[in-house]
Design an enzyme around this catalytic site. Structure first.
Site, PDB file in Angstrom:
ATOM      1  N   ASP A  13      41.575  34.296  34.758  1.00 49.76           N
ATOM      2  CA  ASP A  13      42.728  34.798  35.550  1.00 49.76           C
ATOM      3  C   ASP A  13      42.000  34.971  37.036  1.00 49.76           C
ATOM      4  O   ASP A  13      40.932  34.805  37.001  1.00 49.76           O
ATOM      5  CB  ASP A  13      42.959  36.183  34.882  1.00 49.76           C
ATOM      6  CG  ASP A  13      44.077  36.664  35.968  1.00 49.76           C
ATOM      7  OD1 ASP A  13      44.997  36.029  36.101  1.00 49.76           O
ATOM      8  OD2 ASP A  13      44.044  38.077  36.125  1.00 49.76           O
ATOM      9  N   ASP A  15      43.254  37.045  40.010  1.00 51.34           N
ATOM     10  CA  ASP A  15      43.465  38.637  40.627  1.00 51.34           C
ATOM     11  C   ASP A  15      42.757  39.344  39.747  1.00 51.34           C
ATOM     12  O   ASP A  15      43.046  39.632  38.389  1.00 51.34           O
ATOM     13  CB  ASP A  15      44.649  39.050  41.090  1.00 51.34           C
ATOM     14  CG  ASP A  15      45.441  38.086  41.956  1.00 51.34           C
ATOM     15  OD1 ASP A  15      44.757  38.035  43.036  1.00 51.34           O
ATOM     16  OD2 ASP A  15      46.500  37.466  41.991  1.00 51.34           O
ATOM     17  N   ASP A 209      41.345  40.551  33.278  1.00 54.52           N
ATOM     18  CA  ASP A 209      41.090  41.972  33.560  1.00 54.52           C
ATOM     19  C   ASP A 209      42.209  42.728  33.079  1.00 54.52           C
ATOM     20  O   ASP A 209      42.038  44.125  33.206  1.00 54.52           O
ATOM     21  CB  ASP A 209      41.110  42.208  35.164  1.00 54.52           C
ATOM     22  CG  ASP A 209      42.504  41.875  35.793  1.00 54.52           C
ATOM     23  OD1 ASP A 209      42.899  40.968  35.716  1.00 54.52           O
ATOM     24  OD2 ASP A 209      42.866  42.955  36.592  1.00 54.52           O
TER      25      ASP A 209
END
Length: 259
Positions: A13, A15, A209
């Site tokens: 990922d 961000d 995250d």
């Protein structure tokens, strides 16, 4: 947990893993450099459909992160791939930005508000009541409802913004029709991404995250999953989910030596 084969391909990922609020996370540059030097297939993913891969490459480059265009995979690209597989050369009414409209143009779709095959909802910072009303009426007239991603809010310097999932809920309430979401946590986004780089889930890993999108999508696609603690999911929240990542690490810096 059963022994897994060595990781030969990496999906990560963007961000919360590589960058946070426009600033590179320590270790991100070293991780990407090691990937490029290794020659292993990899993708940087984002559920954000606003930007084209070329836009994202330029944004990352300004932050000092070098990611080739072909190594960027967005929910807009996954959506376009899905529509191309389902109904090649179709038509769509689109609410979204250049990332989505460009992806649909590139697969040969015609963008129209005249009896489209699909209404495709993506991310935009300028959702208009007129466009949403048009989408509701087209869906009621038989257009199929597709969304790039289910994220209900997005980040901004001023605080959270309503995102695709929130606007999709409004349209669903008005039509009674649930959309099909192409982006995470749908494992479709992982599988189409793996296909794009010629990788196999059995020897691939997903870094994210968020437990509810990144880890879930990676797990359901059959990949190893790594949760980093530099984004949204906190350590104490992991036990709230009925599934677990393969491994939890503090940040992307902890994975450089695993490449």
């Amino acid at each position: 947990m059963a022994d897994r084969k060595p990781v030969e391909s990496w999906l990560t990922d963007m961000d919360g893993v590589l960058i946070h609020e426009g600033v590179p996370i320590p270790g991100a540059d070293a991780f990407l450099r090691k990937l490029r030097e290794s020659g292993k297939p990899f993708l940087v993913l984002t559920n954000n459909s606003i930007y084209t891969p070329r836009d994202l490459q330029a944004r990352l480059q300004r932050m000092g992160l070098d990611v080739p265009i072909d190594n960027i995979w967005t929910s807009a690209l996954a959506t376009a791939q899905f529509l191309d597989d389902q109904r090649p050369g179709g038509t769509a009414y689109v609410i979204g930005e250049a990332g989505l409209t460009t992806a649909l143009h590139d697969i040969g779709y015609i963008l129209t508000d005249h009896e489209p095959d699909y209404v495709v909802l993506g991310e935009t910072r300028t959702y208009s009541f007129e466009a949403m009303t048009k989408a509701v009426r087209l869906i009621n007239d038989g257009a199929r409802f597709i969304c790039t991603n289910p994220d209900e809010t997005g980040p901004s310097t001023e605080g959270p913004l309503p995102a695709t999932g929130a606007v999709a809920a409004l349209i669903t309430k008005a039509t009674g029709k649930q959309p099909y979401f192409a982006g995470k946590p749908n494992p479709l986004m992982m599988r189409t991404g793996l296909n794009a780089i010629g990788a196999h889930s059995e020897t691939s890993a997903m870094i994210g995250d968020r437990m509810d999108t990144d880890v879930l999508a990676g797990m359901e696609a059959g990949m190893q999953t790594y949760l980093v603690l530099t984004g949204l999911t906190r350590p104490e929240q992991v036990e709230n989910f009925p599934y677990r990542p393969s491994k939890i690490v503090d940040s992307i810096a902890d994975l450089v030596d695993r490449i």
